[in-house]
Each structure stands twice: as structure tokens, then as C-alpha cells.
Design an enzyme around this catalytic site. Sequence first.
Site, PDB file in Angstrom:
ATOM      1  CD  GLN A 154     127.439 -55.057 -22.773  1.00 36.05           C
ATOM      2  OE1 GLN A 154     127.067 -55.439 -23.867  1.00 36.05           O
ATOM      3  NE2 GLN A 154     128.477 -55.592 -22.150  1.00 36.05           N
ATOM      4  CE1 TYR A 166     131.418 -56.762 -17.852  1.00 35.32           C
ATOM      5  CE2 TYR A 166     130.331 -58.657 -18.816  1.00 35.32           C
ATOM      6  CZ  TYR A 166     130.820 -57.373 -18.935  1.00 35.32           C
ATOM      7  OH  TYR A 166     130.700 -56.711 -20.124  1.00 35.32           O
ATOM      8  CG  HIS A 174     129.686 -64.701 -28.553  1.00 31.76           C
ATOM      9  ND1 HIS A 174     128.522 -64.068 -28.904  1.00 31.76           N
ATOM     10  CD2 HIS A 174     130.176 -64.026 -27.473  1.00 31.76           C
ATOM     11  CE1 HIS A 174     128.322 -63.051 -28.086  1.00 31.76           C
ATOM     12  NE2 HIS A 174     129.303 -63.009 -27.208  1.00 31.76           N
ATOM     13  CG  ASP A 198     126.105 -60.251 -26.032  1.00 33.68           C
ATOM     14  OD1 ASP A 198     126.470 -59.780 -24.953  1.00 33.68           O
ATOM     15  OD2 ASP A 198     126.919 -60.642 -26.892  1.00 33.68           O
TER      16      ASP A 198
HETATM   17 ZN   LIG Z   1     128.479 -61.462 -23.605  1.00 37.26          ZN
END
Ligand SMILES: [Zn+2]
Length: 439
Positions: free
Chosen positions: A47, A108, A257, A308
Amino acid sequence: MPAYVGVDHQGIIRYLSNTPHPDSPAIEAVQGYAIPGFQNAHSHAFQYAMAGLAEIHPEGKADDFWSWREAMYQCALLVGPEEAQAIATMLYAEMLRHGYTHVAEFHYIHHDKDGQPYSNLAEMGERMVLAAQSAGIKITLVPVFYQRGGFGLDPQPRQRRFISKTTDDYLRLLEASGKVIQSYPNASLGCSIHSLRAVNFADIARTLDLVPMALPFHIHVAEQQREVMDCLAFCGVRPMQWLLENLPVDDRFHLVHATHLDDKEISGIVANKANVVLCPSTEGNLGDGIFRMKEFAAMGGRWSIGTDSHIGLNPWEEFRMMDYRQRITTHHRNTFNGDAAKYLVNEEITTGRRAMGITDREFFAPGQPLDALVLDAHSPLLSATSLKHILSSTVYAGDPHLHAGTIVNGKWIVRKQEHIRLDEIRAEFASAMRRLSTR
Ligand SMILES: [Zn+2]
């Protein structure tokens, strides 16, 4: 008072004292303050390729977590093994520059772009480990069990790279990942269910029964209000409530979270000695909500931080965001009792190490690796500050310009903001990003 540290060839501390070792001359004098390296307990490395790219919001079009997730899925479909490794290497080098010395990669993207397993089931996970080796950061690879497209829903085609159809498929992936990490130093293994929405409840319970007890267990929970509502509509209880009522929640659990908690859930987490992984910059960027930090801390709740989506990599900023959200909503300054900076840094490092599967509570001690962020004692602010206020000045008023460098296993990996392999890592990253042509 100076500290004298001696390390062996592996970077393990063999001597630590406030007096020099009688037989060994000092090799290097450092004018700085060492704190243990930060633990980055939640990362989705790919990301980083889209950090900052989802910030243009057309007028009249709603944008929230779920529309951001569509952009993220597109990014996940683009990266091949080479690109994933180059992106992760650059990201990990940047983490080191910011003072993180260990990362938990919540991984993932398992399959190829068509959704077929690679001949090495853990191909993509191994790329993360190779990236960590190359950047010089320690890694806990956390292969993620992802099975469903939402509560009671089949997976979507755009999720095809993530999917393990059954618990047995996931266990094979976990085993392959375990074999991979045995081939590398400074790598370890965790295990994970992506979230309640991503795996059948019966398979969640079965997976937890079958994975080795020694592995830290990570799971996303209650990040978004809609996720809580969907869970309620699906099974009649809230996500954290379901976990507490149906699984042996304990100190192995790292709840990523846990933003939306009711009173019973927050006290259940604390009573079961489970841990929370907070990702303040990402949670803010995605409009998740505000974790009940002040209450959780007062109850003795355990937490670490993760970056994250990597929209922010600065641990000082993460701490400030956590504290200031509470100050803004409570209209009080004392979110934490006593020395807030000391509490924040200590808790992050202590619980962060457990998120990596490290059970030893010692860090700056003989027998432990020398992993440290060193603050520059000559920086204008710190050179004018008494020892009592060094840490609070750094947490509340600092940025990476205060860093003299980062040490992993007794070796400088970053000095004065520059990674020892920066040119090479940057060239590979630039080439991967050109191939993706998304930026
Ligand atoms: Zn995450």
C-alpha cells in the site's frame, strides 16, 4: 552519564555499564540518547505504492473507507513479486529512518494476478522477507487467512490474490511461510485471520485451534462503523463481542484497530489481557473513528502501533495523534497520568515486541541484540534540554531531524537520515514504480 556498550559479531550486547570495559578500548563515541528501536506492529507493504494517491476528491462524490478500498484492490492486482519486493524494500528503509527496527507484515497478497497459487506457495511472503533482509529491518511475517468477500458473501474477483478457500489451504500457506522464514536470519512468523467479515466463523475457530500456540495472532476488528453494523445484521452481535464470546481471547491476540468498542468490549479486552494495535495516521486518513485511548490506558490496556497503509511513517506523529484526539474530545490535556512520553514509548516497545512474538521482556541488556534509535544530542532542541525532558521534547516537539541514526544488531543502518544502501534501494523502487505507472 555515558553508557558503555560492547556487542559481539552478531550484534548481541555482551557488555553494558556506566564504566568502560577494562580490557577493551572504545571504538566509537556517540553523542546521543539511545532508545530501543520501535516495533511496527501492522504493515501492508504494497500500500506504500499508493500512499497519497487517493487524496483528490471530486465534488459531489462521496469518498470513504470503502471507496478507498476499491483503489487499494486495484493496486493489489498490479504488483508482481519483483515490484512487491522493491516497494517493500524502500518502505522498510524508510521505516528504519524513522526509528522502527522490526515490522510485522500483515500479508495477504498470496497468489498471482490470475488468482493462481505460485509454485512456491509463500512466494510473495518470501519477497517481503527478502525486502526486510535487504533493508536491514527485522520482520515477523504474518500470513493472512482471507476467504470471503464480506459477511456471508463469496469472494469478489478483485480479491482473487488473497483467497485461501479452506482452513487446510491456509495451514499449508502458513507451513510454507514457516519454511521460508527458517532460511533467513532476523525473520519470524505470526498467524492471522484478516477479519470476521473475511472468514467463516466456524473456520476462524478451527484455524485458531490448529495454528501453533507460540505464534502471535493478529486480526483486524471493528475498524469501521459499517463493519460493526454488518456484523450485527449478520449474526446479532458486534465483532469484538463475537470474538470475546467465541474464541479463547488472550495475550496472544493483537487486535488491529478495535476502533469501535462498547464498554463491555473494552473491559473484555483488558480482562483477557489481549492487545490492541493502533494505526493512528491510517485510521485518521480513512475516517475510521477514535479509539477510546484514555479509558483503555487508565484500565491498563496493552497496545502497540502500526503504520498500516503507510500514509504516515513517523512514530512521534502517531503518538501525538493518539494523545491529541483525546485532548480535543475531552478538553483536558492529561490523557495519560505521569510522564506521558515515557508511557507512550515504553508501552509501544513492550507490547510491540509481543506482537512480533518476542516473549523476552528485556531489551537493553546483555544477551539481547542492540537495536536502537539514537537521538542526536547536538540537535538544537535536545542540546538545550535537561535529561528529564529529552523524551517528552522528542515525542511532543520532535521529528526525524532529531535522529542521529538507527542501529540494528549493533550496526548503523541509517545515519543522519541516510540509509546505508539508499541509492540502490531507491533505484529499484523508482524502476518498479515506473513499471506500475500509477504515481
Ligand atoms: Zn490493516
